[in-house]
Design an enzyme around this catalytic site. Structure first.
Site, short mmCIF file in Angstrom:
data_model
loop_
_atom_site.label_atom_id
_atom_site.label_comp_id
_atom_site.label_asym_id
_atom_site.label_seq_id
_atom_site.Cartn_x
_atom_site.Cartn_y
_atom_site.Cartn_z
CD GLN A 176 -6.43 -4.61 4.01
OE1 GLN A 176 -7.41 -5.50 4.14
NE2 GLN A 176 -6.71 -3.45 3.76
CE LYS A 202 -7.31 -1.05 6.62
NZ LYS A 202 -7.79 -0.46 5.40
CG HIS A 220 -1.74 0.83 1.48
ND1 HIS A 220 -1.48 2.30 1.68
CD2 HIS A 220 -3.24 1.02 1.08
CE1 HIS A 220 -2.80 3.06 1.87
NE2 HIS A 220 -3.63 2.01 1.45
CB CYS A 275 -3.67 3.29 -1.64
SG CYS A 275 -4.87 4.44 -1.34
CG ASP A 312 0.86 -2.32 6.50
OD1 ASP A 312 -0.16 -2.64 7.17
OD2 ASP A 312 0.94 -1.56 5.48
N1 7TS Z 1 -1.51 -0.60 4.48
C1 7TS Z 1 -2.28 -1.49 4.27
C2 7TS Z 1 -1.91 -2.70 3.75
C3 7TS Z 1 -3.79 -0.94 3.99
O1 7TS Z 1 -4.82 -1.79 3.46
C4 7TS Z 1 -4.16 0.40 4.35
C5 7TS Z 1 -5.44 0.65 4.05
C6 7TS Z 1 -3.10 1.19 4.91
C7 7TS Z 1 -1.77 0.67 5.22
C8 7TS Z 1 -3.53 2.37 5.55
O2 7TS Z 1 -4.40 2.48 6.61
P1 7TS Z 1 -4.81 3.71 7.50
O3 7TS Z 1 -6.00 2.97 8.46
O4 7TS Z 1 -3.79 4.48 8.03
O5 7TS Z 1 -5.70 4.55 6.10
N2 7TS Z 1 -6.01 0.21 3.02
C9 7TS Z 1 -7.13 0.72 2.41
C10 7TS Z 1 -7.85 0.00 1.29
O6 7TS Z 1 -7.44 -1.02 0.97
N3 7TS Z 1 -8.68 0.40 0.98
O7 7TS Z 1 -8.99 1.82 1.73
C11 7TS Z 1 -7.95 1.98 2.77
#
Ligand code: 7TS
Length: 404
Positions: A201, A224, A121, A362, A198
């Protein structure tokens, strides 16, 4: 016994209709839905003990402080960290990665190398590129194959005594690939490098064990895993968190302040400047309690059933191609219809009440690898059903007829 109909009753939003159709929520990889117990926790906090923490002698402040610190301990136990002060409450995965990437600035110099994977991501790419710009370190990339699996022999050849850091996601958001993180961590450590995983997911599907993994840093977002937005965890080994400088200066992260010199608070407060997301932290704990009561083994087994069912049903549609066919993957299906733009499909299925994400998710380097603008992504959670998957399949067929 996994009773999905009973579980669905815990989620008020699942009773909604969209455009006159029952909501089918298949955008769980973007954010999960919120069960009533978590909503009640939020209402209870604001109704009964809303106060700032760690500073008041008054009753409300003490109650809020106790609830927040109890949540930290719940998070510690859930992820099996050795110490509760190794749990830093952040605003989410992105914040956690930035704390580490910024903190490493003083530890790297020109010619040092850091390793990322092709499956990331943007939030696990860009902060490290910024770190490389500041320090002169070089970013190396573990490539992937057509199935969306990392080429581990290429990883072996990238590692050297110049490698200082490796950062890889546990599960890819765009393809669902589950990466072999234990092997990645062990090999990095053998080369003398630290590792950040990370877990944005993985946290809704797996209960990762910080001590068994021996990982240096692990980051997640509560939204999540049935928690609220704006809160997450940075796990860091005590020895690393003691070495890293604070990310932000402000209240609550200090020991003594004078105009000549400030000394910092110990862990975890050194990384928690300012008033945190107090209610969010408490609700994060409630979300973990909720998911643990169902059980992560049951969740993973049921979601795997949904993945297999969805994969076979979608593949019956002519001209549909799935991206991400790793042997080890979670309940994410990314796909396209031949000669049809994913955005157009997303718009039509929304009219039919179905929420999917379309676009590059992303993760532009993954889309570049497949030479596509994006995909349609259906990501399933433990509160989804096979009947909902049937509705998705029907909707995709309709979209294909209208657009084809
Ligand atoms: N890393 C991964 C693997 C992710 O899927 C996401 C968000 C992030 C980092 C960032 O997370 P945040 O909570 O700091 O925003 N992924 C997604 C997605 O797949 N669709 O919308 C957000």
């Amino acid at each position: 016994m996994f009773d999905v109909q009973k579980i669905r009753e815990d989620f008020p939003i699942l009773k909604r209709t969209i455009n006159g159709k029952p909501l089918v929520y298949f955008d769980n990889a973007a954010t999960s839905q919120t069960p009533q117990v978590v909503i009640d926790t939020i209402i209870d906090y604001y109704s009964n003990y809303n106060a700032n923490i760690h500073r008041g002698v008054h009753t409300l402040s003490q109650e809020a402080t106790d609830a927040y610190e109890t949540a930290r301990i719940k998070i510690q136990h859930h992820f099996n960290a050795k110490h509760s002060h190794e749990i830093i409450l952040t605003s989410g995965t992105t914040h956690g990665i930035n704390i580490v990437a910024t903190g490493f600035t003083g530890f790297l110099s020109t010619g040092d190398e850091v390793i990322v994977s092709a499956l990331e991501h943007h939030s696990n790419i860009v902060p490290w590129q910024m770190l490389c710009e500041r320090t002169g370190a070089i970013l190396k990339v573990i490539p992937m194959n057509e199935d969306g699996e990392l080429l581990m022999d290429r990883y072996d050849s990238l590692l050297s005594d110049r490698t200082k850091l490796v950062f890889v996601n546990h599960i890819s958001n765009a393809l669902g690939t589950i990466n072999p993180i234990k092997e990645i961590i062990d090999k990095a450590h053998a080369a003398g490098a630290a590792v950040l995983i990370d877990g944005a997911q993985s946290c809704p599907h797996i209960k990762p064990d910080m001590q068994a993994l021996d990982v240096d840093f692990y980051v997640v977002s509560a939204h999540k895993l049935c928690g609220p937005t704006g809160v997450g965890m940075l796990y860091g080994k005590e020895k690393w968190l003691n070495q890293l400088p604070p990310y932000q200066g402000g209240g609550e992260m200090i020991d003594q302040v004078t105009f000549e010199k400030t000394t910092y608070a110990g862990l975890p407060h050194k990384f928690e400047a300012g008033t945190p997301n107090i209610c969010g932290g408490i609700a994060f704990g409630a979300a973990l309690d909720y998911m643990n009561a169902i059980g992560f083994d049951s969740i993973a087994a049921y979601e795997h059933e949904l993945l297999e069912y969805g994969t076979s049903k979608l593949l019956e549609i002519e001209g549909l191609k799935i991206y991400g066919t790793a042997a080890n993957k979670t309940s994410v299906i990314s796909f396209n219809l031949e000669n049809i733009h994913p955005y157009d499909v997303g718009t039509i299925v929304d009219k039919l009440g179905i929420a999917v994400r379309t676009g590059h998710h992303c993760a532009q380097p993954i889309m570049d690898f497949y030479k596509i603008p994006g995909t349609i992504r259906a990501s399933f959670s433990f509160y989804n059903t096979k009947e909902e998957i049937d509705m998705l399949v029907d909707a995709i067929k309709k979209a294909q007829m209208m657009l084809g």
